[in-house]
Design a protein around this motif. Structure first.
Motif, PDB file in Angstrom:
ATOM      1  N   LEU A 128       2.070 -12.484   4.377  1.00 33.11           N
ATOM      2  CA  LEU A 128       0.633 -12.578   4.164  1.00 33.11           C
ATOM      3  C   LEU A 128       0.069 -11.336   3.491  1.00 33.11           C
ATOM      4  O   LEU A 128      -1.149 -11.164   3.442  1.00 33.11           O
ATOM      5  N   TYR A 129       0.936 -10.470   2.958  1.00 31.85           N
ATOM      6  CA  TYR A 129       0.512  -9.225   2.334  1.00 31.85           C
ATOM      7  C   TYR A 129       0.921  -9.181   0.868  1.00 31.85           C
ATOM      8  O   TYR A 129       1.903  -9.795   0.455  1.00 31.85           O
ATOM      9  N   CYS A 130       0.167  -8.371   0.112  1.00 32.14           N
ATOM     10  CA  CYS A 130       0.636  -7.825  -1.158  1.00 32.14           C
ATOM     11  C   CYS A 130       0.997  -6.372  -0.900  1.00 32.14           C
ATOM     12  O   CYS A 130       0.133  -5.570  -0.513  1.00 32.14           O
ATOM     13  N   TRP A 131       2.274  -6.029  -1.083  1.00 34.43           N
ATOM     14  CA  TRP A 131       2.736  -4.657  -0.897  1.00 34.43           C
ATOM     15  C   TRP A 131       2.689  -3.996  -2.270  1.00 34.43           C
ATOM     16  O   TRP A 131       3.514  -4.274  -3.133  1.00 34.43           O
ATOM     17  N   ALA A 132       1.660  -3.155  -2.474  1.00 35.13           N
ATOM     18  CA  ALA A 132       1.288  -2.691  -3.814  1.00 35.13           C
ATOM     19  C   ALA A 132       1.601  -1.215  -4.007  1.00 35.13           C
ATOM     20  O   ALA A 132       1.364  -0.382  -3.119  1.00 35.13           O
ATOM     21  N   ASP A 133       2.111  -0.898  -5.197  1.00 32.70           N
ATOM     22  CA  ASP A 133       2.449   0.478  -5.568  1.00 32.70           C
ATOM     23  C   ASP A 133       1.245   1.130  -6.253  1.00 32.70           C
ATOM     24  O   ASP A 133       0.957   0.878  -7.419  1.00 32.70           O
ATOM     25  N   MET A 134       0.551   2.004  -5.518  1.00 30.72           N
ATOM     26  CA  MET A 134      -0.590   2.731  -6.064  1.00 30.72           C
ATOM     27  C   MET A 134      -0.256   4.196  -6.312  1.00 30.72           C
ATOM     28  O   MET A 134      -1.148   5.026  -6.497  1.00 30.72           O
ATOM     29  N   SER A 135       1.044   4.501  -6.354  1.00 29.68           N
ATOM     30  CA  SER A 135       1.451   5.896  -6.560  1.00 29.68           C
ATOM     31  C   SER A 135       0.970   6.481  -7.892  1.00 29.68           C
ATOM     32  O   SER A 135       0.682   7.685  -7.952  1.00 29.68           O
ATOM     33  N   PRO A 136       0.854   5.672  -8.987  1.00 29.39           N
ATOM     34  CA  PRO A 136       0.320   6.276 -10.219  1.00 29.39           C
ATOM     35  C   PRO A 136      -1.130   6.742 -10.094  1.00 29.39           C
ATOM     36  O   PRO A 136      -1.599   7.500 -10.941  1.00 29.39           O
ATOM     37  N   LEU A 137      -1.823   6.290  -9.051  1.00 28.69           N
ATOM     38  CA  LEU A 137      -3.236   6.620  -8.919  1.00 28.69           C
ATOM     39  C   LEU A 137      -3.505   7.766  -7.950  1.00 28.69           C
ATOM     40  O   LEU A 137      -4.633   8.248  -7.870  1.00 28.69           O
ATOM     41  N   ILE A 138      -2.487   8.188  -7.187  1.00 29.85           N
ATOM     42  CA  ILE A 138      -2.742   9.274  -6.239  1.00 29.85           C
ATOM     43  C   ILE A 138      -2.671  10.611  -6.970  1.00 29.85           C
ATOM     44  O   ILE A 138      -1.930  10.784  -7.935  1.00 29.85           O
ATOM     45  N   ARG A 139      -3.489  11.546  -6.533  1.00 27.25           N
ATOM     46  CA  ARG A 139      -3.656  12.808  -7.244  1.00 27.25           C
ATOM     47  C   ARG A 139      -2.517  13.789  -7.007  1.00 27.25           C
ATOM     48  O   ARG A 139      -2.260  14.653  -7.843  1.00 27.25           O
ATOM     49  N   SER A 140      -1.862  13.700  -5.846  1.00 28.19           N
ATOM     50  CA  SER A 140      -0.666  14.505  -5.598  1.00 28.19           C
ATOM     51  C   SER A 140       0.358  13.626  -4.922  1.00 28.19           C
ATOM     52  O   SER A 140       0.015  12.895  -3.971  1.00 28.19           O
ATOM     53  N   TYR A 141       1.580  13.669  -5.405  1.00 28.18           N
ATOM     54  CA  TYR A 141       2.622  12.783  -4.896  1.00 28.18           C
ATOM     55  C   TYR A 141       3.125  13.336  -3.556  1.00 28.18           C
ATOM     56  O   TYR A 141       4.184  13.981  -3.455  1.00 28.18           O
ATOM     57  N   SER A 142       2.345  13.069  -2.522  1.00 26.98           N
ATOM     58  CA  SER A 142       2.644  13.561  -1.175  1.00 26.98           C
ATOM     59  C   SER A 142       1.911  12.673  -0.180  1.00 26.98           C
ATOM     60  O   SER A 142       1.078  11.833  -0.557  1.00 26.98           O
ATOM     61  N   GLU A 143       2.205  12.873   1.082  1.00 26.55           N
ATOM     62  CA  GLU A 143       1.499  12.101   2.110  1.00 26.55           C
ATOM     63  C   GLU A 143       0.010  12.437   2.111  1.00 26.55           C
ATOM     64  O   GLU A 143      -0.835  11.567   2.347  1.00 26.55           O
TER      65      GLU A 143
END
Length: 524
Positions: free
Chosen positions: A447-462
């Motif tokens: 029931l989910y879309c598991w989406a990759d939003m990593s290109p939109l985060i400002r620093s590649y970290s938690e």
């Protein structure tokens, strides 16, 4: 001589308090003689008089004094002034006026649970609860996409309830005793039999599900908790392929077990890796930590990967080799291709496989919160039946579900329409996200879309992932599930549950997400 004195003293009882005085003198006069013999006249007179005075004072303080020897109740004003209750109130007022009263003690378990509820997942749940979206009453509210609540065919359910609810609760003769009386904590046999027929029909091949092996519970997390409690001791561990639903961590609170996340990676399309499971098992063994089982979801939650028969067979072989259990949280809604772990284990050792099924979610009535456990292990079955008293389902709820499941025409149509709407809504959401540069895992399960939003985060970290979560929640007013709350090793992934939306809501969700995605990509 002493006898004469004593006799005269006891006979001269005139006036009030004569009896008490006489009793006192019978003690004092012999003592006086002794003292006179040793200390002279002065000591022999002073000491007895002082003793007599204190004895009389004692009797008066006990209420024995008075003219006629009878007790006299104190005046109302004196009784009110000497009331112990007023004295306690006075002391309590003095204590609190200082402002230093310590708080009452709570257990360390309660403090740990309260601290564990402070992450982004719980913050999102609170915001969605305080400011819920409504297309009429609150169109600027938070759209809640973090819980896998299926309401896709609520329109069909509403029509069925309007026609059948009263009859399903009370029967044709409105028999209230069937609803009001206590029933077995592990569930009504009527609902167990209806559930057995439902599972036999929708898992294919007409397989038999023994209703005696079914235990009904109020929710999936309590069901998993009861199984974990029955399979493992405090300090033992379970292997859990990640990302997994954050609610599953709540199972650790009371059982005292540990969950070891086993990462599923993007390169494997987030499928279960037996090599990763074996590595995690051996690492736990080196730490002298006993692994008692594996917990999986089929389809996986939130990645939505539908496990094939080959994967399940390999998983069962691994569990048999390591002599551990498998808990499988299942839903038949995902696809016609769904394969239950009970089917795979049918010709093997069924005592190590335990199913938790999201019954009310499959029927699009998540508010009824009714799930069931299916196990062929006699010891585990006896245990969870006892534990079911802490998570029993109300009798009215069971009556409604029994009637609903017995309406095979309605259930068949509801499952068919649900699967069609899952495919349509997931395709529409994934297509819209792709146009915004956000890719989703290519699966039709869950029931989910598991989406990759990593290109939109400002620093590649938690930290960058949590900042993106905050922007989705505060700017776009979208409550999604961040990957860090699911123990995902892949940064920047978010879960969007579409099963509680209407088809016309998809465009609203996409417009809101674009307010964040159009702000720019991370300079990496």
């Amino acid at each position: 001589m002493k006898k004469n004195k004593t006799s005269s003293s006891s006979g001269g009882g005139g006036g009030g308090g004569g009896a008490e005085a006489a009793a006192a003198m019978r003690v004092i006069v012999p003592l006086q003689g002794v003292v006179q013999g040793r200390g002279g006249l002065v000591l022999g007179s002073v000491i007895p008089c002082a003793l007599l005075y204190f004895i009389q004072l004692y009797f008066r303080s006990r209420g024995g004094g008075g003219g006629d020897g009878r007790e006299k109740s104190p005046p109302a004003a004196e009784a009110e002034q000497s009331s112990p209750a007023l004295q306690r109130v006075h002391s309590r007022t003095l204590l609190f006026s200082r402002g230093h009263a310590p708080p009452p003690h709570v257990s360390s378990r309660a403090a740990a649970i309260a601290q564990n509820c402070n992450g982004p997942y719980y913050a999102g749940l609170e915001r969605a609860h305080d400011d819920p979206y409504d297309d009429v009453a609150n169109p600027d509210g938070v759209i809640h996409l973090a819980l896998s609540h299926n309401t896709l065919v609520s329109d069909l359910v509403g029509e069925w309830v309007a026609d059948h609810c009263a009859e399903s609760l009370f029967g044709q003769e409105l028999n209230m005793s069937d609803v009001a009386a206590y029933q077995p904590f592990d569930g009504l046999m009527e609902l167990k039999m209806a559930t057995s027929r439902f599972m036999s029909w929708h898992t294919g091949k007409g397989r038999f599900f023994d209703p005696e092996n079914i235990v009904l519970t109020s929710g999936a997390a309590p069901a998993v908790e009861m199984l974990v409690f029955s399979l493992a001791d405090t300090g033992n561990a379970f292997l859990v392929p990640s990302p997994y639903c954050p609610d599953l961590d709540e199972v650790k609170w009371r059982t005292g077990v540990e969950f070891i996340p086993v990462p599923c990676r993007r390169t494997d399309a987030f499928a279960i890796s037996i090599n990763a499971l074996d590595r995690a098992f051996n690492q736990a063994k080196n730490r002298r930590q006993k692994v008692r089982g594996i917990i999986i979801s089929n389809p996986s939650n939130p990645a939505g990967v539908l496990h094939s028969r080959e994967v399940l067979e390999t998983l069962l072989d691994f569990a048999t080799e390591k002599n551990i259990h498998i808990i499988s949280i299942e839903s038949v809604l995902a696809s016609e291709e769904f394969v239950s772990m009970t089917e795979v284990a049918e010709d093997v050792d069924k005592t190590r496989v335990h199913i938790v099924h999201a019954l009310s979610n499959d029927l699009s009535v998540p508010s009824l919160a009714t799930e069931f456990i299916y196990t062929c292990n006699e010891t585990v079955l006896a245990s969870v039946k006892k534990l079911a008293r802490f998570s029993s389902v109300s009798v009215p709820t069971q009556r409604v579900l029994t009637s609903m499941l017995s309406d095979t025409k309605f259930v068949g149509n509801a499952v068919k329409v649900t699967r069609e709407r899952i495919r349509r809504m997931r395709a529409g959401l994934a297509h819209g996200l792709r146009k915004s540069g956000i890719e989703c895992v290519g699966s039709d399960g869950g029931l989910y879309c598991w989406a990759d939003m990593s290109p939109l985060i400002r620093s590649y970290s938690e930290k960058g992932e949590i900042e993106m979560f905050d922007r989705l929640l505060s700017v776009a007013k979208i409550n999604a599930v961040p990957g860090c709350s699911c123990h995902s090793v892949e940064l920047g992934w978010f879960g969007f549950c579409f099963a509680s939306l209407r088809e016309e809501d998809i465009d609203i969700v996409l417009r809101r997400i674009r307010t964040v995605s159009d702000a720019g990509r991370s300079p990496r």
